[in-house]
Design an enzyme around this catalytic site. Structure first.
Site, PDB file in Angstrom:
ATOM      1  N   THR A  98       0.821  -1.203   0.000  1.00  0.00           N
ATOM      2  CA  THR A  98       0.000   0.000   0.000  1.00  0.00           C
ATOM      3  C   THR A  98       0.862   1.263   0.000  1.00  0.00           C
ATOM      4  O   THR A  98       1.953   1.258   0.543  1.00  0.00           O
ATOM      5  CB  THR A  98      -0.848  -0.065   1.284  1.00  0.00           C
ATOM      6  OG1 THR A  98      -1.789  -1.092   1.102  1.00  0.00           O
ATOM      7  CG2 THR A  98      -1.537   1.231   1.615  1.00  0.00           C
ATOM      8  N   GLY A 139     -10.088  -2.996   3.432  1.00  0.00           N
ATOM      9  CA  GLY A 139      -9.022  -2.870   4.421  1.00  0.00           C
ATOM     10  C   GLY A 139      -9.097  -1.542   5.149  1.00  0.00           C
ATOM     11  O   GLY A 139     -10.101  -0.829   5.096  1.00  0.00           O
ATOM     12  N   ASP A 140      -8.024  -1.207   5.824  1.00  0.00           N
ATOM     13  CA  ASP A 140      -7.998   0.011   6.644  1.00  0.00           C
ATOM     14  C   ASP A 140      -7.771   1.288   5.844  1.00  0.00           C
ATOM     15  O   ASP A 140      -8.145   2.374   6.288  1.00  0.00           O
ATOM     16  CB  ASP A 140      -6.891  -0.097   7.693  1.00  0.00           C
ATOM     17  CG  ASP A 140      -5.518  -0.258   7.035  1.00  0.00           C
ATOM     18  OD1 ASP A 140      -5.402  -1.109   6.113  1.00  0.00           O
ATOM     19  OD2 ASP A 140      -4.584   0.450   7.416  1.00  0.00           O
ATOM     20  N   THR A 189       0.049   1.405   6.836  1.00  0.00           N
ATOM     21  CA  THR A 189       0.178   0.241   5.960  1.00  0.00           C
ATOM     22  C   THR A 189       0.400  -1.000   6.806  1.00  0.00           C
ATOM     23  O   THR A 189       1.099  -0.933   7.825  1.00  0.00           O
ATOM     24  CB  THR A 189       1.328   0.405   4.949  1.00  0.00           C
ATOM     25  OG1 THR A 189       1.449  -0.823   4.207  1.00  0.00           O
ATOM     26  CG2 THR A 189       2.661   0.712   5.621  1.00  0.00           C
TER      27      THR A 189
END
Ligand code: ASP
Length: 311
Positions: free
Chosen positions: A174, A204-205, A225
């Site tokens: 990322t 994802g986050d 990340t």
């Protein structure tokens, strides 16, 4: 300590070891990081806004096929692409986030359009595509994102029946950037293909505000990340800001506590963050063997590093 402009970026954290890196690959990674740093720095040196600087850096990383964002993103379990991205501005807490985008070359551009032009803060799937077209971002086919290397990674992950962080294969992950501009305003941006072999629809986050991305002039700007599920569960980015706002911790204290203690306790080698506050240099903290990273403050030299020991 400077309160002039400062910028930091990451290209993923994970099991990144010098022993398994060839000089050519390392040089290519460093070049990619340098180019992305230069793109954001140019905005800040010209007196531009923090959100323009982080967007410029992330676009450079999305366009580089070495990184797991935009072109070169990892594949889902079905062999497709679902990209997540977010941007946040610190002075007014403006936000733009996009989830599971599959037809926009630069998802961060779409997140920026959401931030600037929508009364909403987040879009997914079909609605995100429509918003992109309305905003003038052309549709790109899946082939635009595809690289032979990512296809091989998926085959390996399928054979091993794992969902893997991009960089567990010692490859880029990322991407993200944080910046403070010369007026003291903060911004953060993150963009990702997610995890190789992830289930279709998994988020994802990175685009989740407060998990992988957050910015407030009251405290700091953060981009993360790593293993996204953990970053969401620990609300990593907002918690770092909250520790500063409510607990009086410094940026480095808050970042270390979150990443080196709380995240590492849940899972060793789970990732890292980059962050910048209203004053001082950016901080770059990770609990893994490495994090592709770069940083620079006004009047200082650029720092490009990959491994834990600082090289
Ligand atoms: N945090 C990203 C995700 O879980 C993965 C990464 O950082 O490479 O989607």
């Amino acid at each position: 300590m400077s309160d002039d402009w400062a910028i930091a970026l990451h290209g993923g954290a994970g099991t990144i070891l010098k022993e398994t890196m060839t000089p050519e690959r390392e040089a290519a990674y460093r070049q990619g990081l340098e180019a992305a740093l230069a793109a954001g720095r140019a905005v800040l040196e010209a007196g531009g806004a923090a959100e323009d600087a982080v967007e410029a850096s992330v676009i450079a990383l999305e366009d580089d096929p070495l990184f797991n964002a935009g072109r070169g993103a990892v594949l889902t379990a079905d062999g497709g692409f679902e990209l997540d991205s977010a941007i946040m501005r610190g002075h007014d807490l403006a936000v733009g986030a996009v989830f599971s985008v599959c037809d926009v070359a630069n998802p961060i551009r779409l997140a920026r359009l959401v931030m600037d032009y929508s009364p909403h803060v987040a879009f997914c799937g079909e609605g995100a595509s429509r918003f992109a077209r309305a905003g003038g971002l052309p549709a790109v086919p899946p082939a635009y994102f595809e690289t032979a290397h990512r296809r091989q990674q998926l085959e390996k992950a399928r054979a091993a029946n794992v969902i893997s962080l991009d960089h567990n294969d010692n490859k880029f992950g990322t991407v993200g950037a944080v910046a403070r501009d010369a007026r003291g305003n903060l911004a953060a941006a993150t963009s990702t293909g997610g995890m190789t072999n992830k289930a279709v629809g998994r988020i994802g986050d990175s685009p989740v505000i407060g998990a992988g991305t957050y910015a407030s002039n009251a405290s700091c700007a953060v981009s993360a990340t790593g293993h996204g599920e953990l970053f969401i569960r620990l609300t990593v980015a907002r918690d770092i800001a909250a520790m500063m706002e409510y607990g009086g911790l410094s940026l480095i204290e808050a970042s270390r506590r979150k990443v080196l203690v709380e995240l590492a306790t849940l899972e060793a080698e789970s990732g890292g963050i980059i962050a910048v506050g209203r004053t001082g240099d950016p901080v770059l903290v990770f609990n893994s063997a490495g994090m592709y990273r770069a940083a620079q403050s006004a009047g200082g030299e650029p720092v490009i590093a990959i491994y834990r020991d600082g090289d």
